[in-house]
Design a protein around this motif. Structure first.
Motif, short mmCIF file in Angstrom:
data_model
loop_
_atom_site.label_atom_id
_atom_site.label_comp_id
_atom_site.label_asym_id
_atom_site.label_seq_id
_atom_site.Cartn_x
_atom_site.Cartn_y
_atom_site.Cartn_z
N ASN A 40 -0.39 1.89 -3.94
CA ASN A 40 0.40 0.91 -3.21
C ASN A 40 -0.32 -0.42 -3.00
OD1 ASN A 40 2.27 2.90 -3.19
ND2 ASN A 40 2.33 3.20 -0.97
N LYS A 44 0.16 -4.07 -6.67
CA LYS A 44 0.49 -5.39 -6.09
C LYS A 44 -0.62 -6.40 -6.40
CE LYS A 44 3.13 -2.33 -4.08
NZ LYS A 44 3.27 -2.07 -2.68
N PRO A 143 17.47 -0.30 -1.37
CA PRO A 143 18.00 -1.60 -1.78
C PRO A 143 16.92 -2.68 -1.80
CG PRO A 143 18.60 -1.13 0.49
CD PRO A 143 17.82 0.06 0.00
N ILE A 144 17.30 -3.85 -2.31
CA ILE A 144 16.33 -4.96 -2.38
C ILE A 144 16.89 -6.19 -1.66
CG2 ILE A 144 15.06 -4.24 -4.44
CD1 ILE A 144 16.94 -6.13 -6.03
N TYR A 182 13.71 -5.08 9.08
CA TYR A 182 12.90 -3.86 9.21
C TYR A 182 11.56 -4.17 8.57
CZ TYR A 182 11.57 1.04 8.50
OH TYR A 182 10.91 2.25 8.52
N GLU A 210 0.86 -2.24 6.91
CA GLU A 210 0.15 -1.10 6.33
C GLU A 210 -1.23 -1.56 5.84
OE1 GLU A 210 3.18 -0.98 6.78
OE2 GLU A 210 3.81 1.10 6.77
C1 UD1 Z 1 6.43 1.33 -0.11
C2 UD1 Z 1 5.55 2.36 -0.78
C3 UD1 Z 1 6.04 3.77 -0.50
C4 UD1 Z 1 6.22 3.99 0.99
C5 UD1 Z 1 7.06 2.87 1.62
C6 UD1 Z 1 7.12 2.99 3.13
C7 UD1 Z 1 4.76 1.18 -2.72
C8 UD1 Z 1 4.75 1.08 -4.20
N1 UD1 Z 1 5.55 2.11 -2.20
O1 UD1 Z 1 7.72 1.41 -0.72
O2 UD1 Z 1 5.06 4.67 -1.00
O3 UD1 Z 1 6.90 5.21 1.19
O4 UD1 Z 1 6.50 1.60 1.29
O5 UD1 Z 1 5.84 3.01 3.68
O6 UD1 Z 1 4.04 0.48 -2.03
N2 UD1 Z 1 14.76 -1.46 2.55
C9 UD1 Z 1 15.95 -2.13 2.62
N3 UD1 Z 1 16.07 -3.31 1.94
C10 UD1 Z 1 15.03 -3.86 1.23
C11 UD1 Z 1 13.81 -3.17 1.18
C12 UD1 Z 1 13.70 -1.96 1.86
O7 UD1 Z 1 16.91 -1.67 3.27
O8 UD1 Z 1 15.21 -4.94 0.64
C13 UD1 Z 1 14.62 -0.16 3.22
C14 UD1 Z 1 14.40 0.98 2.24
O9 UD1 Z 1 15.62 1.45 1.70
C15 UD1 Z 1 13.71 2.00 3.09
C16 UD1 Z 1 12.89 1.14 4.06
O10 UD1 Z 1 13.47 -0.16 4.03
O11 UD1 Z 1 14.65 2.75 3.81
C17 UD1 Z 1 11.43 1.06 3.75
O12 UD1 Z 1 11.24 0.54 2.46
P1 UD1 Z 1 9.94 -0.29 2.05
O13 UD1 Z 1 9.00 -0.34 3.19
O14 UD1 Z 1 10.39 -1.57 1.46
O15 UD1 Z 1 9.33 0.64 0.92
P2 UD1 Z 1 8.77 0.23 -0.50
O16 UD1 Z 1 8.04 -1.06 -0.42
O17 UD1 Z 1 9.83 0.39 -1.53
#
Ligand code: UD1
Length: 454
Positions: A40, A44, A143-144, A182, A210
């Motif tokens: 992670n 990046k 989602p993104i 969030y 983190e």
């Molecule tokens: C990263 C980690 C993953 C870890 C997670 C949470 C990497 C490669 N992966 O994933 O191992 O489990 O952090 O600590 O670093 N969300 C939205 N919209 C967005 C982005 C996120 O709703 O645009 C939501 C996601 O659906 C999820 C939550 O936010 O429910 C957390 O996601 P996020 O913290 O962004 O996780 P990742 O960066 O994908």
């Protein structure tokens, strides 16, 4: 133990996701595993190299397929990547960064979510970016929207196409005030990687903090960025005109370390996780202690074993400094061996208990409550989203034929099979190579009895 194939892999050539393992379990895992840099962070930091005007050097890069995807995507954009496979050092030279052909980018569709982080750096370097359809683990919608909303605030124009996302920045990128709904890890990184070279100041509120993000901030500071953080999840970034390359040793992979710790507890073994550090694992170590595990913190790593019979616990996943969502799957395997009722509340992802079906097939008593349990005070009612798994133990596990659903769930399946008596066949184990380096070598070193079926 026989290994038919798949033992050796070099960066970019880990086994395919179709591989299966025949595992004969019921014996403790004992020995030492070395964990390298965190998936992670490493992926990046590799993207960050795109922002520099000179080569970057990254040490401790693990041989995992997420690294291969990012490497390949950097290469199609003209970054020259040379590696020393022995010690995991990558040299990333962005001197010839250029737009990639659509087909070359498309070849990476669905492989990982990390390409979304190319947006800011490519917009700075080339004025435009095309990002393929994303993949990653199937653990909810993932989602993104936070990413795209933030990029628009910087001045990017976002166009969604059937095959991916096209971005442009006709007027350049400008610093912005962004409040994340969030504390998303990825969206925080998106903002950091974009803001460092955007004109003016960016204020990011409700940021993720983190340890891997703090390490990315360290990388960016080495490159010349000006980033400070304040209490209450606020990060300030003062944009600069130019960044140079960096040299950095990646923070260790605390998710892998926690996985091996849980494997030691589940199989009643003893595993020394070389490279693990206490500071970044405080929350996890507290749970290990509560569950009846024992650990010995040493200069060069942490030794994990049981301290007596395992006890039930209640844990709630959360953003840092809470109990990380990637830790719950291996822990649940250990909790099937704890005497009593454990509860795991999942508050980060919508759907991250699918892997428990395989454990139930092996004899575990786990009930998933899709809408959560109202029981007990909730520490962080952060989102309107919650699932809970109730685990009653101890239950003997017996071998079964199971299929890996995702990265962390897959690792847990392997550990469950090693805990179970009899033989299991675990399909689709290649997925685990997205995040666990040299899994078969490590299992072998720990005395696991398995064959790779191809
Ligand atoms: C990263 C980690 C993953 C870890 C997670 C949470 C990497 C490669 N992966 O994933 O191992 O489990 O952090 O600590 O670093 N969300 C939205 N919209 C967005 C982005 C996120 O709703 O645009 C939501 C996601 O659906 C999820 C939550 O936010 O429910 C957390 O996601 P996020 O913290 O962004 O996780 P990742 O960066 O994908």
């Amino acid at each position: 133990m026989t290994l038919l194939n798949g033992l050796a892999s070099t960066y970019g050539r880990t086994g395919g996701s179709g591989e299966a393992l025949a595992i004969r379990g019921g014996r403790p895992l004992r020995g030492r595993v070395d964990v390298k840099g965190a998936k992670n962070l490493v992926t990046k930091a590799m993207v960050a190299a795109l922002l520099g005007e000179s080569p970057s050097i990254l040490h401790d890069v693990p041989d995992i397929s997420d690294v291969s995807v990012v490497r390949s995507l950097l290469e199609v954009h003209g970054v020259r990547v040379t590696t020393n496979d022995e010690d995991g050092t990558f040299v990333l030279d962005p001197a010839d960064v250029a737009s990639a052909h659509m087909e070359e980018i498309d070849a990476h569709a669905g492989a990982s979510r990390i390409p979304i982080l190319f947006c800011g750096p490519l917009l700075h370097q080339l004025g435009q970016a095309f990002i393929p359809d994303l993949g990653g683990c199937r653990i909810g919608d993932r989602p993104i929207d936070f990413h795209l909303d933030a990029l628009r605030k910087f001045g990017a124009v976002v166009e969604k196409l059937p095959s991916g996302i096209r971005l442009s920045a006709p007027n350049g990128l400008r610093g912005a005030n962004i409040h994340l709904p969030y504390p998303s890890v990825g969206a925080t990184e998106q903002v950091l990687l974009t803001a460092v070279r955007a004109a003016g100041v960016t204020e990011l509120r409700n940021a993720a903090i983190e340890p891997e993000i703090m390490d990315l901030i360290a990388v960016l500071q080495k490159m010349g960025a000006i980033i400070s953080y304040e209490p209450n999840r606020v990060i300030l970034i003062e944009g600069v005109d130019r960044l140079a390359g960096y040299e950095h040793r990646a923070i260790f992979d605390r998710n892998e370390a926690a996985s091996w710790a849980s494997a030691a507890l589940a199989t009643d073994g003893e595993i020394f996780v070389a490279g693990a550090r206490q500071q970044e694992m405080l929350t996890f170590l507290n749970v290990v202690r509560k569950v009846g595990g024992d650990f010995d913190i040493r200069e060069d790593g942490i030794l994990f074993r049981r301290g007596g019979p395992l006890r039930p616990v209640t844990v709630e996943t959360d953003v840092h400094p809470g109990f990380m969502t990637d830790w719950q799957q291996p822990l649940i395997v250990a909790l099937t061996q704890a005497g009593g009722r454990s509860i795991v509340h999942e508050t980060v992802y919508e759907n991250r208990f699918g892997f428990t079906q395989a454990l139930v097939k092996m004899g575990a008593d786990i009930v998933v409550h899709p809408h959560g349990l109202q029981e007990g005070p909730r520490r962080v009612p952060r989102r309107n989203l919650e699932q809970a798994a109730v685990i009653n133990g101890p239950t003997p596990l017996t071998g079964a034929e199971i299929t890996v659903p995702d990265l962390r769930g897959g690792y847990s399946h392997v550990i469950a099979a090693l805990t179970a008596t009899g033989e299991s066949v675990v399909h689709n184990v290649g997925i685990i190579s997205r995040g666990y380096e040299k899994l078969f070598d490590k299992l072998n070193a720990l005395g696991a009895d398995f064959d790779v079926l191809g």
